[in-house]
Each structure stands twice: as C-alpha cells, then as structure tokens.
Design an enzyme around this catalytic site. Sequence first.
Site, PDB file in Angstrom:
ATOM      1  N   LEU A  45       0.834  -1.197   0.000  1.00  0.00           N
ATOM      2  CA  LEU A  45       0.000   0.000   0.000  1.00  0.00           C
ATOM      3  C   LEU A  45       0.870   1.249   0.000  1.00  0.00           C
ATOM      4  CD1 LEU A  45      -2.922   1.151   0.284  1.00  0.00           C
ATOM      5  CD2 LEU A  45      -2.486   1.202   2.769  1.00  0.00           C
ATOM      6  N   HIS A  46       0.616   2.148  -0.950  1.00  0.00           N
ATOM      7  CA  HIS A  46       1.406   3.367  -1.033  1.00  0.00           C
ATOM      8  C   HIS A  46       0.565   4.528  -1.528  1.00  0.00           C
ATOM      9  CE1 HIS A  46       1.911   1.131  -4.825  1.00  0.00           C
ATOM     10  NE2 HIS A  46       1.948   2.309  -5.426  1.00  0.00           N
ATOM     11  N   LEU A  47       0.851   5.679  -0.964  1.00  0.00           N
ATOM     12  CA  LEU A  47       0.149   6.917  -1.268  1.00  0.00           C
ATOM     13  C   LEU A  47       1.008   7.767  -2.196  1.00  0.00           C
ATOM     14  CD1 LEU A  47      -2.154   9.041  -0.526  1.00  0.00           C
ATOM     15  CD2 LEU A  47      -0.551   9.850   1.239  1.00  0.00           C
TER      16      LEU A  47
END
Length: 757
Positions: A653-655
């Site tokens: 998960l990465h923003l």
Amino acid sequence: MDMDIDETAKGEEKHGKPIVVILMGAPGSGKSTFCEHVMRSSTRPWVRVCQDTIKSGKAGTKAQCIESAVNALKDGKCVFIDRCNLEKEQRNEFVKLGGPQVDVHAVVLDLPAKLCISRSVKRTGHEGNLQGGRAAAVVNRMLQKKELPKLSEGFARITSCQNESDVQSAIDAYSGLGPLDTLPNGYFGQKNPGAKIQLGIMKFLKKTDAPASSESISKCIPDSNASQITEEKDTCSKGTGSLSENAGRELKEGEEPVVGSAGGDVSLKDAPTLAFPSISTADFQFDLEKASDIIVEKVAKFVNKLGNARLVLVDLSHKSKILSLVRTKASEKNIDSNKFFTFVGDITRLHSEGGLHCNVIANAANWRLKPGGGGVNAAIFSAGGQALEVATKEQAKSLLPGNAVVVPLPSISPLFCREGVTHVIHVVGPNMNPQRPNCLNNDYIKGCRVLQEAYTSLFEGFSSIVRSQAKLPKGSIENLQSKMTESQDHPDGVPKDHITNSDQKNKREGLHKSERSKRSKGYRDETEDASDSNAGKVNLSNKSDGSRTKSWGSWAQALYNIAMQPEKHRDAVLEISDDVVVLNDLYPKAQRHVLVVARYEGLDCLADVRKEQLQLLRTMHAVGLKWAEKFLHDDSSLVFRLGYHSEPSMRQLHLHVISQDFDSTHLKNKKHWNSFNTAFFRDSVDVMEEVSSDEKAILKDEDSMLSMELRCHRCRSAHPNIPRLKSHITNCRASFPSTLLQKGRLVLAPCNVSIDA
C-alpha cells in the site's frame, strides 16, 4: 556548379529540403533497382542521375551527371546519383552539391561479393553493358579499391546495407518521406569502416591467401587506422587492401581519429559494453603512470565478474600515452583482450564513426554534474542534449570525488538515437590541477585512493546495468534499443519479463554514492499496459469473507522489500518511521512525485484496507501533507494531490504525493495520464472517509478508467494524444474542477489560495 540558393529555397518551401542520395556499391549490388523502388512509391519528386544513360540514353561523363543533378536541385527535386562511387575521389564532386539548402546522404549497398557477381554475370541488356563473364573481374577490381564513406567527407547521413533486409529498410525509409519529412543525421548500419574488400569475393574467385590469426591481427595493429571491431571475426589477408596495409601508419594532419582495438576475436554487437575515458588524467592532471596502474588493477578485478560484458578504454589520440601504458600493462597481466581493450575515437560517436557498439559510456564529470569545462564532460553533455541534462538532474545534483551515478538515457537523446547508448555513468575523480576546485596539491596517497574508488564506483555501476539486463536476449544494438524503449514505457522501467527482486536491488545499487543520491531515487507505481503480460498485476477474486487474494510477480515486490527492511535501502528512502517509508518515484510523472509506503504486512493495496487501518491511512496522509508543504516552501507555484491507485501495479500500500503540473518526460501514454486524472485515482481524503463510514474503500474498474479519452485535468478539454495534451496543459490557466477544490483534495501554498476562486 554553383546553385541559386533562392531558387532552391523556393523548392524547399514546397517540397521540403532537397536531398542528394549518393548510391555506392559494386555492379550488381542493386543501385538502379533501389532508385526504381523509391521513385515508384515516393510522394517526393526524384531524379535518377546515371552516367551510363546521361547522354540521351548513352554513356556520358561525370560533368554531365553533375550538371543534371544541379538542374534537378534547382527545380526542388531530390536526386539519386546512380554510380558505383566506391572511391572517395569518385564521389567528392557529388558531395559538394550539398550545402545549407541541400542535404547529401550516402546509401552503401555493401552486399556479399558473391551475390553481386552472380547478378552481374546473369543479367542481360544492362545499361552499361556490364554483364556476362567479364563482370566478375570488374566487380573484383572495384571492390579492391573500395573506400567506405565517412561523415567527415560532408555527408549528413550514411546508411550501410549488408543484406537484402537492410536494403529494403532503406528503401522504405526513403519511400516514406513526405514532402516536408526529414531523416535523422548520422551513420546507420555501419559494419566495418576500415575494410577495403570483402574477403568473400577472394574466396569466390579462389585468389585468397591464408588469413592471419586474430592473435596476429591484434599484435600488428594496436589502435590501427583500420577498425577491426566488426560484427564478425576479421582477418588479415595479404595484398587485398587488408588491415595489414595500415599497421603502424601515422595519422596525417586533418585526418579523423583512428579506431581500433587491442583485442582478438572481438564481437561487440551482442555484448554489454562500457566505454570509458581515463579519469582525471587530462584536465585534472593526474600522473599517467599511477593512473594506468589503477586502471589495470581495477579492470583485472572486475573483468571476470562481468560475464560476456566488455570494458573499453577510449581516447581521441592515436598517440595517446595512457592507452599505450594501459595496453602494455594489461598485456603483462594477461587480461583477456576480448573483455578489455583500448580504442581510439570520439566517445560520443563510437558507433556512427567507429563501428563500436557501446550501450554504456562513462563521463569524467565535474562535481556539479553540469555541462561546461572542456574535454570529455563538455563533449558528452553536448552530444546527449538537454535530455541528458534533465535525466542527470533527476538522479543527482552533485557528486563527490571517487563516486559515480548511473543515469538512464531517455530515448529522445541523440546519444540514444544515433549511438545506441542507453546509460551514461558520471564519475568524478581526484584533481591535481590547482586551477580546478578541490585540488589535492600532489597528495597522491589520497589521490590514488580516490581514483581507485572512482573506478570501483564506475565498474560497479556498469555491473548493476549488466545484471539488470542479464535476461535480455542476445542481439544487435537495435534490439537493445528496442528493449530500452520498452523499458521506459513500462511502469517500473524494465520489461516485466526481465525483472527479478535482485534486479530491483541492482537498479538501486546502480546509482552510486551521490552526495544527494537519497534525494534522487524511488520506485514507480503506474498501471500497466493491458497488452502486456499479466505478471505482477493484481489478481482479484472475491472470497466469501469479502476479502481479496492477490498474485504478485517478482518484479512488483520492490516496494514491499523496502518497506519491510528499509535499513537495507537507506540510500533509496527519504524518510523512515515505524509506520511508513517515503521515497521518490523512480520515474516521476510530475516535477515532484513521492510515495508514502505503509510498513505493515498484508496491506498490498487498497483492497486490503479495513477500518482497523484507518489510523494508518491518517498517518500516511499526514506524512504526505508534510512533504507537499516542504515542496511548496521551495516552490509556492506548485499544487499537490494525494491519492491511491485503485489497482496498483506494485505490491504494498502506497500513497502518491504528486504535483499537478505533470511536467515529466516519463508521462508517455494514455494510461499514465488516466491513472492520475480519472476516478481510478482515489483521493486520500475520500479514502479515509469511506473507510471510516463503510469500512472499506471504493475501487474503480481499471479497464474502463484507463482507456478513457485524454482530458485536461483543469478545463476538461479533450485531446487526441499525449504531445497535444502536454502542449495544452503547459498553457492552461483554467480553474481546477469544483470537485477537486473541495474537502482539501488539492494542497497549495497559502499565497495561491485564489486558485479556488
């Protein structure tokens, strides 16, 4: 023979810049057929000038050919010079037809001698009556005098064809020229610029002497005037205009730099090759004896670790002292001459002028990593163009002595297009010149240590490139260019079929020890092209509990590996905390583009997020805001957006924290654009709200979103392609859509709050 430039210019306005194409080849090589094919299908007006028919269908003189060509050019027509033109003297007068308003090209039909003879013997009714039994002797005599053309003669472009496929490609290139189209300048398809005769013809006529061994060649021609770097193994043959004729010949005044090798059976077309200059021995005045010892020491250490890859030390001068010293010392250490040799030539034109295929070149850079100064640094930056400058700035802004940085070369760079160079490695060595910064004042203890570190960094950088390309199929430099172009279009910079976990590590290790390297690295996350294989993509299948299972290809694990063990990747990350790591996107889609990556197992993408991860989402958002504000402090004109891809192409998960200028050479296609400018990109504030109320985020369908038409993210106008869209957004000053101006979806400097109006 002077032409009226005004008349030519008028023709140019209507038909584009006229071209004189000088065809070169033995009888039977297909020159007339070449002309006929192009003239039959081209939309441009062409005139064929043939000495065999120039005088009312009968043979004439060279002067008549020149006159006919001049008249055709005045009429704005392009011209084929259909003569053998195998000797420089024979084509000189035709080359002089070129000028500011006329380009002169050469097409060399360097087909196998046996094929030319066979055609010549069999044909009937030939315009010049060269047919039957005497044709073989004529072809033999002409090929013995063959002098392959050089760009320095005055040619803008030279195309060398060694087989029928090459010929057809050249026909297609000229046939496809529209009224205003041009072809890129340079030397294309060169095989062996120094050879005067094809050995095959002597075998065909049973007149050949026994060829010398490749070992004797390398002994008789250290950096000879005649190149022995070919696609196949070269041989010396007595009395045939062979390499032995030129052994030891001194350069004449005004002659081009010579090319050659100290190797034996050297075939560079299939092997990764690093061409490097001597670091610190020119402008930085490092002692040549000490430098040569270090070069040979480091080469001996690395050369056997590189597989089939090769190292080539390059200098401009035939009388180069450093080449002579290194060659001697390498021989004493019995270093494999197929894996390391010296070469004389311009490092920025090794392929086009020397026939040496090098996919990587090294630059003896200054610490600022900028153009300027003299020598190699100025030449490489000039040849690489603005694309090299921009790519270098993306990797590092400065470099300390003893360090190196690997710069992937954009495909728009002239070095990539013309020479097939895919990477430039900048390396900074020690300075002994008091007129230069950081002078060591003859401290050779420190200087030798720094120079050793410089070559170690350089060769390790090349090793990382070799490892990352280790699974590329063997083939020509053209195939390598094709693969590199594919890699630049792929989300993670390398074709999916060829990436492994170790490859990702190699890529990170390839950017060596830049003083600011930790600010120049990162990993991309973009949606893949649907036409690619499915390796690495998310495989979503609904389970009874509503969760999803995922299958990730090995190439997609890089972010996960960094998040789980960031201490092993400190040179790649900008920030490390218990919850997240922050790093630059390796191929950013805007001026500023960073990733905030979660450090929790089992959170591969938004589909895995539930209400218990809400606090983590808030933490990621806060970190993203902090970095956006940091960038805004440096440039208040920027506007940022924080969000997630509905279905990312990389695990963990990465923003995304991305500026809304989208000013980047890495934004290349519709899916790149739509992954950030459709509902496929989920704003961080919306994701947090959805998880808080519905316990999960809403995911958008990838195919329907990413295939949408291209629309400006501000005024929402439609555009047919990426170049047109980029041109538009550069000047668009419309307000952002109202949906983005709500709930803090856009982050901007306080002084620019009027953007919401």
